[in-house]
Design a protein around this motif. Sequence first.
Motif, mmCIF file in Angstrom:
data_model
loop_
_atom_site.group_PDB
_atom_site.id
_atom_site.type_symbol
_atom_site.label_atom_id
_atom_site.label_comp_id
_atom_site.label_asym_id
_atom_site.label_seq_id
_atom_site.Cartn_x
_atom_site.Cartn_y
_atom_site.Cartn_z
ATOM 1 N N THR A 26 0.913 4.076 -2.886
ATOM 2 C CA THR A 26 0.618 5.466 -2.519
ATOM 3 C C THR A 26 1.716 6.398 -2.992
ATOM 4 O O THR A 26 1.446 7.463 -3.579
ATOM 5 C CB THR A 26 0.457 5.591 -0.988
ATOM 6 O OG1 THR A 26 -0.578 4.701 -0.556
ATOM 7 C CG2 THR A 26 0.096 7.010 -0.589
ATOM 8 N N LYS A 44 -6.609 7.985 -6.999
ATOM 9 C CA LYS A 44 -6.070 7.410 -5.758
ATOM 10 C C LYS A 44 -7.142 6.607 -5.023
ATOM 11 O O LYS A 44 -6.885 5.516 -4.516
ATOM 12 C CB LYS A 44 -5.551 8.528 -4.847
ATOM 13 C CG LYS A 44 -4.265 9.188 -5.312
ATOM 14 C CD LYS A 44 -3.854 10.267 -4.323
ATOM 15 C CE LYS A 44 -2.605 10.994 -4.784
ATOM 16 N NZ LYS A 44 -2.228 12.093 -3.852
ATOM 17 N N THR A 98 0.829 -1.208 0.000
ATOM 18 C CA THR A 98 0.000 0.000 0.000
ATOM 19 C C THR A 98 0.861 1.254 0.000
ATOM 20 O O THR A 98 0.562 2.228 -0.719
ATOM 21 C CB THR A 98 -0.937 -0.008 1.225
ATOM 22 O OG1 THR A 98 -1.758 -1.173 1.182
ATOM 23 C CG2 THR A 98 -1.836 1.228 1.233
ATOM 24 N N LEU A 145 -6.630 2.724 -4.260
ATOM 25 C CA LEU A 145 -6.384 2.357 -2.864
ATOM 26 C C LEU A 145 -7.640 1.889 -2.143
ATOM 27 O O LEU A 145 -7.623 0.866 -1.443
ATOM 28 C CB LEU A 145 -5.763 3.548 -2.115
ATOM 29 C CG LEU A 145 -4.401 4.022 -2.654
ATOM 30 C CD1 LEU A 145 -3.943 5.270 -1.906
ATOM 31 C CD2 LEU A 145 -3.350 2.928 -2.529
#
Length: 666
Positions: A322, A335, A318, A339
């Motif tokens: 990111t 995003k 993650t 995510l």
Amino acid sequence: MLNIALIGNPNTGKTSLFNNLTGTYQYVGNWSGVTVEKKVGTIKNKLGNLIDLPGIYSLSPLSKDEAVVSHFFVNETFDGMINIVDAAQLERNLMLTLQLLEFNKSMIIGLNMVDVAKRRGISVDPSSISKILQVPVIPIDARSGKGTNEVNELLETIPQSEVEFEIDYGLIIEEGIKNIMTLLPSTLSIPKRWTAIQILEGNKEVIEFIASSYDFSKIDQVIKTTEEQLNSEQGVSPSKWIYSVRKEVISNLIGRSVEKESNEAVTLTDRIDRFVTHPILGIPIFLVTMFLMFKLTFDWLGLPLSDALDGFLSGPITDWLTNGLNAIHASGFIKAVVLDGIVAGVGGVLVFVPQIFILFLLISFLEDFGYMSRAALVMDRSMEMVGLTGKAFIPMIIGFGCNVPGVMAARTIEQPRERLLTILLTPLMSCSARLPVYALFVGAFFAKNQAIVVFSLYILGIVVALVLAKVFSSTILKGEFSLFVVELPPYRMPQGKALFRSTWDKGKGFIRKAGTFIFGGSVVIWLLSYMGPSGLGVSMDDSFLAMIGGILTPILAPLGFGTWQAGASLLTGFLAKEVVVSAMNIIYHVSNANSLQGILSTQFSALSAFSFMVFVLLYVPCLATVATIRKETGSAKWTYFSVGYALVIAYILALIIYQVGSLLGY
């Protein structure tokens, strides 16, 4: 290019030989009924294609998978055959061999399990068999690949080695064969003598093939005349007489090529089977075996590995994504999709991959070891009481891995009524797709008893299937019982390479779904949670997803999980059961499984969690299973019925569990 057919009795190592000759992998199990349709692979030396046909005992088909072989013989063109024969069961295996030889096509005999035969005090001379049958006989070990190089070398000469093989069946049958041959058209693409013999034996596929293109009335008259003459003189039907003549040929062959020790030793397999197949001890041993399997999957091995993978996905992976999105200056929307949608949805399911692969490894071990045939045998008495046989339990066991091949495996059942009944009930078996849901909830509510709870769900699926089998066989699917005959293969320690390939073959489907169904489903679910009647970026409770799930809230409330989140998650399960977990990860906006379990502990009670798992166990089959049921039954009516009854049963049982549990104070 050559087209070579690979043919043999069930459980003779045929699919293992296919894997060794082609370098590809097909599903292998140390029990019958593994191959249910023909499979094609390229032979390693690039000479052509090898066609793996279902295991059969005779060319006269009794079940749908056996009909595949006869259909192949009369409708397909091929250059030769490899007939794999079990040296330890030579008399039974050679009955098929003689029928294949009568087709007068080039053939190689692969003599497998010679080591097993020796342990049973049976010594087979391949050269004697080769001399008698006038075809090459090569000793092989299908599991390790020993002898496959010699088979490959012989394949190069197969086009130049046509077989001329005939058995004298006596005056009456020979006269019938001759008369039928004169009535067959000169343009017939298959050998006339073989065709005539198969017609007299009553091979429905061959008869339908001839009758569909030519006038069969005169041939039918020859059949009746032959039957009358043979019944008058010998008191038997043509098929029984042909069988008896072949049996005599085989007895003479075995007498000239096989030596048996007078005192056959009691093998390790015999000693183990005294307990494993015992009429009283058999079922408890099966239940203990299953419980230990789940204990290894959920407590001893699976949980630490899943926790480690969860930490890796929610941490380094993650963070890396990111940072990558920030580096390319991705928009807030992108995003969120990556995510909150893809990583949360797909990652939330992938964390359970270790547990799924451990379960598949253990199932593959039991299959290769030879235990699954025994499981079917010990269940036969229970299955018989509800209108099925132990043979129906084999597709159900396969259904523990995935319901799709389980439904397809019902082709091995001869009786149409039993086959349909098995197809309808197999989706009740708890497949691997349900495992992430169980793992999620038992980790949150039953941490100290995970294996027991999951074990109870698998047993519940079996019990519900047996009860419904009794109901259906007594009402909508009445019919006569068939006998269950199963060959118990010797116990064999699985080979590491084969075990790994078998586990990977079962598990890769789960990973493939993570990149297709679950990926796509996660994106759609996130978009529905991001959008609402008032636009984009709405509160989750005001989203389209909440509206859809809210429709089910009053219906699900009596089951203990009357929230829009539960309703929306269950709806996605029709696509694939794993997507239920993906949906929950997105809905509750969590980064790892531990966080999701923490939130669920506030949304569910232990009782409602168990009710939810029971509902997931039994409610509608996934989309792929429904499509397979439609294909296998050829009936929209039965397909709709399979979906409808499962939904009703799931609702009733979940309702009983929650309401009774609430009254008892749980």
